[in-house]
Design a protein around this motif. Structure first.
Motif, mmCIF file in Angstrom:
data_model
loop_
_atom_site.group_PDB
_atom_site.id
_atom_site.type_symbol
_atom_site.label_atom_id
_atom_site.label_comp_id
_atom_site.label_asym_id
_atom_site.label_seq_id
_atom_site.Cartn_x
_atom_site.Cartn_y
_atom_site.Cartn_z
ATOM 1 N N GLU A 114 -55.721 -14.684 23.518
ATOM 2 C CA GLU A 114 -56.235 -15.788 22.692
ATOM 3 C C GLU A 114 -56.699 -15.317 21.314
ATOM 4 O O GLU A 114 -57.146 -16.123 20.497
ATOM 5 C CB GLU A 114 -57.426 -16.452 23.412
ATOM 6 N N LEU A 115 -56.602 -14.001 21.069
ATOM 7 C CA LEU A 115 -57.167 -13.437 19.836
ATOM 8 C C LEU A 115 -56.099 -13.161 18.792
ATOM 9 O O LEU A 115 -54.963 -12.805 19.124
ATOM 10 C CB LEU A 115 -57.887 -12.127 20.162
ATOM 11 N N PRO A 116 -56.449 -13.266 17.490
ATOM 12 C CA PRO A 116 -55.491 -12.905 16.445
ATOM 13 C C PRO A 116 -55.339 -11.381 16.338
ATOM 14 O O PRO A 116 -56.190 -10.643 16.846
ATOM 15 C CB PRO A 116 -56.140 -13.473 15.170
ATOM 16 N N ALA A 117 -54.300 -10.940 15.660
ATOM 17 C CA ALA A 117 -54.055 -9.501 15.499
ATOM 18 C C ALA A 117 -55.262 -8.842 14.838
ATOM 19 O O ALA A 117 -55.850 -9.390 13.901
ATOM 20 C CB ALA A 117 -52.815 -9.289 14.643
ATOM 21 N N GLY A 118 -55.647 -7.682 15.332
ATOM 22 C CA GLY A 118 -56.752 -6.929 14.726
ATOM 23 C C GLY A 118 -58.099 -7.228 15.344
ATOM 24 O O GLY A 118 -59.063 -6.490 15.128
ATOM 25 N N ALA A 119 -58.184 -8.305 16.126
ATOM 26 C CA ALA A 119 -59.464 -8.640 16.759
ATOM 27 C C ALA A 119 -59.670 -7.757 17.980
ATOM 28 O O ALA A 119 -58.714 -7.410 18.674
ATOM 29 C CB ALA A 119 -59.490 -10.105 17.162
ATOM 30 N N VAL A 120 -60.934 -7.383 18.257
ATOM 31 C CA VAL A 120 -61.210 -6.554 19.434
ATOM 32 C C VAL A 120 -61.770 -7.381 20.588
ATOM 33 O O VAL A 120 -61.721 -6.971 21.741
ATOM 34 C CB VAL A 120 -62.187 -5.396 19.101
ATOM 35 N N ALA A 121 -62.315 -8.543 20.266
ATOM 36 C CA ALA A 121 -62.884 -9.424 21.296
ATOM 37 C C ALA A 121 -63.126 -10.796 20.662
ATOM 38 O O ALA A 121 -62.823 -11.012 19.474
ATOM 39 C CB ALA A 121 -64.202 -8.851 21.823
ATOM 40 N N GLY A 122 -63.667 -11.695 21.463
ATOM 41 C CA GLY A 122 -63.948 -13.030 20.938
ATOM 42 C C GLY A 122 -64.751 -13.820 21.943
ATOM 43 O O GLY A 122 -64.803 -13.471 23.129
ATOM 44 N N MET A 123 -65.413 -14.860 21.451
ATOM 45 C CA MET A 123 -66.270 -15.672 22.316
ATOM 46 C C MET A 123 -65.954 -17.148 22.095
ATOM 47 O O MET A 123 -65.985 -17.625 20.954
ATOM 48 C CB MET A 123 -67.726 -15.380 21.941
ATOM 49 N N TRP A 124 -65.619 -17.844 23.171
ATOM 50 C CA TRP A 124 -65.482 -19.297 23.100
ATOM 51 C C TRP A 124 -66.867 -19.911 23.257
ATOM 52 O O TRP A 124 -67.650 -19.453 24.100
ATOM 53 C CB TRP A 124 -64.585 -19.822 24.216
ATOM 54 N N ALA A 125 -67.171 -20.917 22.463
ATOM 55 C CA ALA A 125 -68.487 -21.557 22.575
ATOM 56 C C ALA A 125 -68.365 -23.028 22.228
ATOM 57 O O ALA A 125 -67.580 -23.407 21.356
ATOM 58 C CB ALA A 125 -69.477 -20.880 21.632
ATOM 59 N N THR A 126 -69.145 -23.855 22.917
ATOM 60 C CA THR A 126 -69.216 -25.287 22.588
ATOM 61 C C THR A 126 -70.522 -25.517 21.832
ATOM 62 O O THR A 126 -71.611 -25.310 22.384
ATOM 63 C CB THR A 126 -69.150 -26.141 23.865
ATOM 64 N N VAL A 127 -70.390 -25.888 20.565
ATOM 65 C CA VAL A 127 -71.572 -26.023 19.681
ATOM 66 C C VAL A 127 -71.443 -27.303 18.849
ATOM 67 O O VAL A 127 -70.358 -27.890 18.753
ATOM 68 C CB VAL A 127 -71.700 -24.801 18.734
ATOM 69 N N PRO A 128 -72.532 -27.719 18.213
ATOM 70 C CA PRO A 128 -72.438 -28.893 17.337
ATOM 71 C C PRO A 128 -71.595 -28.609 16.092
ATOM 72 O O PRO A 128 -71.721 -27.553 15.474
ATOM 73 C CB PRO A 128 -73.896 -29.146 16.938
ATOM 74 N N ALA A 252 -52.275 -18.578 8.892
ATOM 75 C CA ALA A 252 -51.902 -17.509 9.829
ATOM 76 C C ALA A 252 -52.711 -17.656 11.124
ATOM 77 O O ALA A 252 -52.196 -17.407 12.217
ATOM 78 C CB ALA A 252 -52.150 -16.148 9.191
ATOM 79 N N LEU A 253 -53.952 -18.094 10.978
ATOM 80 C CA LEU A 253 -54.837 -18.238 12.145
ATOM 81 C C LEU A 253 -54.508 -19.504 12.948
ATOM 82 O O LEU A 253 -54.529 -19.506 14.175
ATOM 83 C CB LEU A 253 -56.286 -18.305 11.627
ATOM 84 N N VAL A 254 -54.217 -20.588 12.217
ATOM 85 C CA VAL A 254 -53.926 -21.893 12.859
ATOM 86 C C VAL A 254 -52.628 -22.429 12.248
ATOM 87 O O VAL A 254 -52.645 -23.167 11.253
ATOM 88 C CB VAL A 254 -55.086 -22.896 12.628
ATOM 89 N N PRO A 255 -51.481 -22.092 12.824
ATOM 90 C CA PRO A 255 -50.191 -22.470 12.218
ATOM 91 C C PRO A 255 -50.022 -23.975 12.000
ATOM 92 O O PRO A 255 -49.285 -24.393 11.101
ATOM 93 C CB PRO A 255 -49.160 -21.916 13.209
ATOM 94 N N ALA A 256 -50.738 -24.813 12.766
ATOM 95 C CA ALA A 256 -50.615 -26.276 12.613
ATOM 96 C C ALA A 256 -51.062 -26.745 11.225
ATOM 97 O O ALA A 256 -50.789 -27.877 10.832
ATOM 98 C CB ALA A 256 -51.428 -26.985 13.687
ATOM 99 N N LEU A 257 -51.728 -25.872 10.467
ATOM 100 C CA LEU A 257 -52.208 -26.263 9.134
ATOM 101 C C LEU A 257 -51.112 -26.134 8.067
ATOM 102 O O LEU A 257 -51.271 -26.648 6.950
ATOM 103 C CB LEU A 257 -53.399 -25.396 8.711
ATOM 104 N N ALA A 258 -50.006 -25.475 8.410
ATOM 105 C CA ALA A 258 -48.960 -25.206 7.413
ATOM 106 C C ALA A 258 -48.454 -26.496 6.777
ATOM 107 O O ALA A 258 -48.147 -27.469 7.468
ATOM 108 C CB ALA A 258 -47.803 -24.460 8.074
ATOM 109 N N GLY A 259 -48.410 -26.511 5.463
ATOM 110 C CA GLY A 259 -47.813 -27.631 4.731
ATOM 111 C C GLY A 259 -48.707 -28.842 4.555
ATOM 112 O O GLY A 259 -48.293 -29.821 3.917
#
Ligand SMILES: Cc1cc2nc3c(=O)[nH]c(=O)nc-3n(C[C@H](O)[C@H](O)[C@H](O)COP(=O)(O)OP(=O)(O)OC[C@H]3O[C@@H](n4cnc5c(N)ncnc54)[C@H](O)[C@@H]3O)c2cc1C
Length: 316
Positions: A114-128, A252-259
């Motif tokens: 679920e992580l982009p290239a170069g990331a070592v870890a990540g945290m999913w969180a539900t926040v405001p 690059a992070l969210v391809p759906a944003l292209a264009g």
């Protein structure tokens, strides 16, 4: 003491939240500000609940928790513009500070896939996630409903607004430094670009991206893409080259944003201090309380700090 006349300098997220809390405790509040909230730095905030560049303070965990809980309550009312949304905090360093997760009941470790290239870890969180074009007018109205009055004016000296007040609160963001002679406050320049939202709800922050701070925050009516964090820069105009770089990184992070077409762009100066200032200030004809220097986390800390200021007002 209840029933005090309190003058609050500043109508950004901090001044308004304080005005609301102090009025709720039964005091008579007047907000004095050069600009309304919709023209302040607060209107530029993404605004996701996350303690980015929040400075240090022993009370930080408490303020984070209090603000998160308050926003969670507000998310129950669609008119506030507050939504609870899941997102991903990308980490590029194993020693990253995860203490903020103590204030977030719903969080879990991201998997490597679920992580982009170069990331070592990540945290999913539900926040405001706070849609500021909805939230700031709602908060202004909530203040007015509690009897808060507003005066549009620039304040040159604290003593200029001490007349007719039992107490003054200085919550003027970057303007607080000049008002209180505080050289420890410095700007951290930010730049964002807003895109239409094709239906995304998940946010993502990659604060240590090697090419610069990167985040995508889908709100009610748009997506805020950033960013920049230039310490000491007073720049106030969007830089087209910086915008292009932001768009490259977020796509690059969210391809759906292209264009997607650019809706609007903005800059803002985060009012930063190595340690946020929330304390009484001596030396004036009336008691003065300072509350500023929230850096990149003014929204994230707003209700926690507002409650702390209201406690100080009650005790004065
Ligand atoms: C690009 C960007 C993205 C951000 N994203 C987030 C985010 O996702 N989450 C988050 O929590 N935070 C975020 N922030 C940080 C957040 O915006 C700030 O911490 C917050 O807005 C500070 O609020 P404030 O009320 O102290 O200051 P401001 O919003 O700057 O308000 C200051 C108020 O004081 C008034 N004022 C100033 N000087 C005077 C004077 N002399 N006389 C009278 N009135 C005066 C102004 O007119 C204004 O009303 C972001 C900031 C930027 C720039």
């Amino acid at each position: 003491m209840v029933g005090q006349r309190v003058h609050v300098v500043g109508a950004g997220i901090i001044g308004l939240s304080i005005a609301h809390e102090v009025a709720r405790r039964g005091h008579t509040v007047t907000v004095l500000a050069e600009q309304r909230a919709q023209a302040s730095v607060s209107s530029v905030a993404a605004a996701v609940w996350f303690p980015y560049r929040s400075g240090t303070s022993p009370s930080l965990p408490h303020w984070l928790l209090a603000a998160r809980a308050r926003f969670e309550q507000l998310a129950g009312d669609p008119a506030t513009g507050v939504d609870l949304r899941e997102g991903l905090v990308v980490e590029r360093d194993h020693a990253v500070d995860r203490s903020w997760t103590a204030a977030v009941p719903q969080h879990h470790e991201a998997t490597p896939g679920e992580l982009p290239a170069g990331a070592v870890a990540g945290m999913w969180a539900t926040v405001p996630v706070i849609s500021m074009p909805h939230y700031l007018p709602w908060l202004e109205q909530a203040c007015a409903d509690r009897g808060v009055t507003f005066t549009a004016r620039r304040v040159a000296r604290v003593e200029d607004v001490a007349g007719g007040a039992d107490l003054v609160v200085v919550a003027a963001g970057m303007g607080s430094g000049a008002l209180l002679g505080d050289a420890a406050l410095y700007p951290v320049h930010g730049q964002i670009v807003r895109l239409p939202n094709p239906g995304l709800t998940q946010w993502v922050t990659d604060t240590a991206h090697p090419e610069g701070l990167t985040y995508v925050v889908p709100r009610r009516d748009d997506i805020v893409c950033g960013g920049v964090a230039q310490v000491g820069s007073w720049a106030t105009h969007p830089d087209p080259a910086v915008e292009q770089a932001i768009l490259r990184r977020v796509t690059a992070l969210v391809p759906a944003l292209a264009g997607l077409p650019v809706l609007s762009r903005a800059t803002g100066l985060r009012p930063a201090r190595d340690a946020l200032r929330l304390e009484p200030v001596a030396g004036y004809s009336v008691p003065v309380i300072a509350c500023y220097g929230h850096g990149g986390a003014g929204v994230t800390l707003s209700w926690g700090c507002a409650e702390a200021v209201a406690d100080l007002v009650d005790r004065t």
